[in-house]
Enzyme design. Structure first.
Site, short mmCIF file in Angstrom:
data_model
loop_
_atom_site.label_atom_id
_atom_site.label_comp_id
_atom_site.label_asym_id
_atom_site.label_seq_id
_atom_site.Cartn_x
_atom_site.Cartn_y
_atom_site.Cartn_z
N GLY A 218 29.22 -48.16 -1.42
CA GLY A 218 28.33 -48.58 -0.34
C GLY A 218 28.05 -50.07 -0.33
O GLY A 218 28.82 -50.87 -0.88
N ILE A 219 26.93 -50.43 0.30
CA ILE A 219 26.60 -51.85 0.42
C ILE A 219 25.59 -52.26 -0.63
O ILE A 219 24.81 -51.45 -1.11
CB ILE A 219 26.02 -52.19 1.83
CG1 ILE A 219 25.07 -51.12 2.34
CG2 ILE A 219 27.11 -52.49 2.80
CD1 ILE A 219 24.46 -51.49 3.68
N GLY A 220 25.60 -53.57 -0.93
CA GLY A 220 24.63 -54.10 -1.89
C GLY A 220 25.33 -54.66 -3.12
O GLY A 220 26.55 -54.57 -3.26
N GLY A 221 24.52 -55.25 -3.98
CA GLY A 221 25.07 -55.90 -5.16
C GLY A 221 25.65 -54.91 -6.17
O GLY A 221 26.68 -55.19 -6.81
N MET A 222 25.01 -53.74 -6.30
CA MET A 222 25.45 -52.81 -7.34
C MET A 222 26.86 -52.26 -7.10
O MET A 222 27.68 -52.25 -8.03
CB MET A 222 24.42 -51.68 -7.47
CG MET A 222 24.68 -50.71 -8.59
SD MET A 222 25.95 -49.52 -8.23
CE MET A 222 25.22 -48.67 -6.85
N GLU A 243 33.46 -45.34 4.61
CA GLU A 243 33.05 -45.85 5.92
C GLU A 243 33.23 -47.37 5.93
O GLU A 243 33.83 -47.95 6.81
CB GLU A 243 31.59 -45.49 6.15
CG GLU A 243 31.01 -46.17 7.36
CD GLU A 243 29.50 -46.16 7.28
OE1 GLU A 243 28.93 -45.06 7.24
OE2 GLU A 243 28.91 -47.24 7.26
N ILE A 318 16.31 -47.63 -2.16
CA ILE A 318 15.17 -48.53 -2.39
C ILE A 318 14.12 -47.87 -3.30
O ILE A 318 13.58 -48.51 -4.18
CB ILE A 318 14.58 -48.94 -1.03
CG1 ILE A 318 15.55 -49.93 -0.37
CG2 ILE A 318 13.18 -49.53 -1.16
CD1 ILE A 318 15.23 -50.31 1.03
N LYS A 368 6.25 -60.93 -4.96
CA LYS A 368 6.14 -62.40 -4.92
C LYS A 368 5.00 -62.93 -5.78
O LYS A 368 5.01 -64.07 -6.22
CB LYS A 368 5.97 -62.87 -3.46
CG LYS A 368 7.27 -62.78 -2.69
CD LYS A 368 7.12 -63.21 -1.25
CE LYS A 368 8.42 -62.93 -0.51
NZ LYS A 368 8.25 -62.44 0.84
#
Ligand code: ACO
Ligand code: BUA
Length: 445
Positions: A218-222, A243, A318, A368
């Site tokens: 999938g998407i993302g850094g991992m 996909e 998330i 933050k």
């Protein structure tokens, strides 16, 4: 007339072509890195003469002029099937809206008339001698969108690769209303790069991957971190059915890890539906006979995925609650991403012979103000959108481990999930589980 004569007859400047748009229209842009940049700029320039034009797109990779040039939304409303970091900012500031969807059904929203299209604007590769243009990076639900469109404008870009398709992969000059040309380089999707944490999470998934597996990353850094780990490993003869094709796969191809030899469907071919990544990836795909694009209604169909033995689906999320519900697209009510193909692949991969699905996240995050929060929560109370329901969750992964929830009771789930939570939060999660009546006295503390 031959195709080249028809091409010349339909060729316009972007400024001329966007006069096909009228006030009140729905306009669709081809998605992600196939964004029609010249047409978007020309349409934005008509902001003082148009009203109530609704534009649909997914995953903006560069500033979108109909948004940037019309901050008060007097002429244009921007709607997204899926979000990039830039889209999050647009939505956060009220300049865009999200459309909930699942990618395998995306085409059906067009073909059932739920998503009307007055004008389609799509980026394609240069025309061949038969008058055909390849859809290139974005097969997705392009065909259904174009079939639904009243008027079609092509933005021909020489940087768009020609990609062989299983189906619905091109359009003919006879079927379009206007053509414009743009030789600006295509948008690229820089990976945010893998952090140390991404690498630790990837290392938890790596032992579950075996020779001959077919992978969906999938998407993302991992997922990219996992791609690098596999590229440097002894694993062999992996397959690609995904996909999204991204640079993670390019690394695997370059390392000779993907041969597709052991796939039980489309043996010898890698299959994807949408591509976003680097220029190097786009060049790798151009006229690459080993790789096919196909529509999402096929690629993401759980029935297709079921036929791929040893299928492994790996996606980011998330947060997860103690019941195993997974939120992958929002943080509270803040839209972060999209359902995309996550639920399609979680559904399909579980049904494949020896299929496995992994949903991965960091166990905690620091805000933050420097305060640490657990990403494993007792229950969702803040409006978080559930992307994968608890009944479909299989492996949940953090840097502390990977646990398989399929078929487990609530108290087993709570125990397993607390076992991979950040240590600072385990005690309070146990207390919450007790209050929620999903903790047995004999559970491990
Ligand atoms: C099926 C296929 O072939 S392809 C893919 C399937 N699709 C999916 O799985 C869709 C859902 N998943 C995703 O979109 C991604 O995996 C994500 C968003 C969960 C993780 O992707 P990453 O790029 O690693 O996310 P990253 O850590 O950079 O965070 C992205 C944003 O979410 C925010 N975020 C992430 N986690 C949290 C959290 N727990 N709480 C609050 N905000 C969070 C970040 O702050 C960041 O926001 P910002 O850009 O405004 O600062
Ligand atoms: C390109 C979209 C990736 C996803 O399905 O989330």
């Amino acid at each position: 007339m031959n195709p080249f004569e028809i091409y010349q007859e339909k060729l316009h400047t972007p400024e001329e072509a966007v006069h096909l748009v009228q006030s009140g229209d729905w306009v669709d842009y081809s998605q992600t890195c196939s964004f029609p940049a010249a047409l978007d700029a020309a349409l934005a320039a008509r902001r003082d003469e148009l009203t109530d034009v609704k534009v649909r797109h997914a995953i903006s990779m560069r500033p979108v002029q109909i948004v940037e040039q019309d901050p008060q939304r007097q002429a244009f409303t921007y709607n997204l099937w899926h979000c990039s970091g830039l889209d999050r900012k647009y939505i956060d500031t009220g300049r865009a809206f999200f459309s909930p969807m699942m990618f395998r059904f995306c085409g059906s929203y067009y073909s059932r008339g739920q998503a009307p299209v007055n004008v389609a604007m799509v980026t394609v590769s240069p025309m061949d001698r038969y008058g055909n243009f390849s859809y290139g990076l974005t097969n997705c639900c392009m065909q259904e969108m174009l079939d639904a469109a009243d008027r079609i404008i092509l933005e021909v870009n020489p940087h768009m690769p020609f990609i062989y398709g299983m189906a619905d992969d091109h359009i003919n000059i006879r079927d379009v209303d206007a053509v414009v040309e743009n030789d600006q380089p295509l948008s690229e999707a820089p990976s945010r790069g893998a952090s140390e944490l991404d690498k630790q999470i990837a290392a938890q998934i790596f032992p579950f991957i075996h020779d001959g597996d077919t992978l969906q990353l999938g998407i993302g850094g991992m997922p990219n971190a996992l791609g690098s780990l596999i590229a440097g490993s002894d694993l062999r003869d992996l397959g690609m059915h995904t996909e999204l094709m991204s640079d993670g796969y390019l690394d695997l191809y370059k390392a000779g890890k993907i041969t597709n030899k052991r796939k039980t469907l489309q043996k010898g071919k890698g299959v994807f539906s949408i591509c976003s990544g680097s220029k190097e990836l786009y060049e790798f795909l151009d006229h690459n006979i080993d790789i096919l694009s196909a529509p999402m209604h096929y690629v993401n169909d759980p029935e297709t995925i079921r036929q791929l033995d040893h299928f492994v689906s790996i996606n980011g999320c998330i947060a997860c609650d103690l019941y195993g519900q997974v939120s992958s697209e929002s943080a509270g009510t803040r839209q972060i991403s999209g359902t995309g193909g996550q639920l399609d692949f979680v559904t399909g991969a579980y049904t494949a012979e020896h299929g496995r699905t992994f949903l991965a996240m960091a166990s905690s995050r620091v805000d933050k103000k420097g305060v640490r929060h657990s990403n494993i929560v007792p229950c969702f109370t803040g409006g978080d959108i559930i992307t994968t329901p608890r009944a479909q969750t299989m492996y949940i992964v953090t840097e502390y481990g990977a646990v398989n929830l399929a078929g487990l009771t609530t108290w087993q789930r709570a125990e397993k999930l607390i076992g991979i939570a950040h240590p600072d939060f385990r005690d309070e999660l146990i207390k919450a589980a007790e209050q929620q009546k999903i903790w047995r006295n004999s559970n491990k503390k």
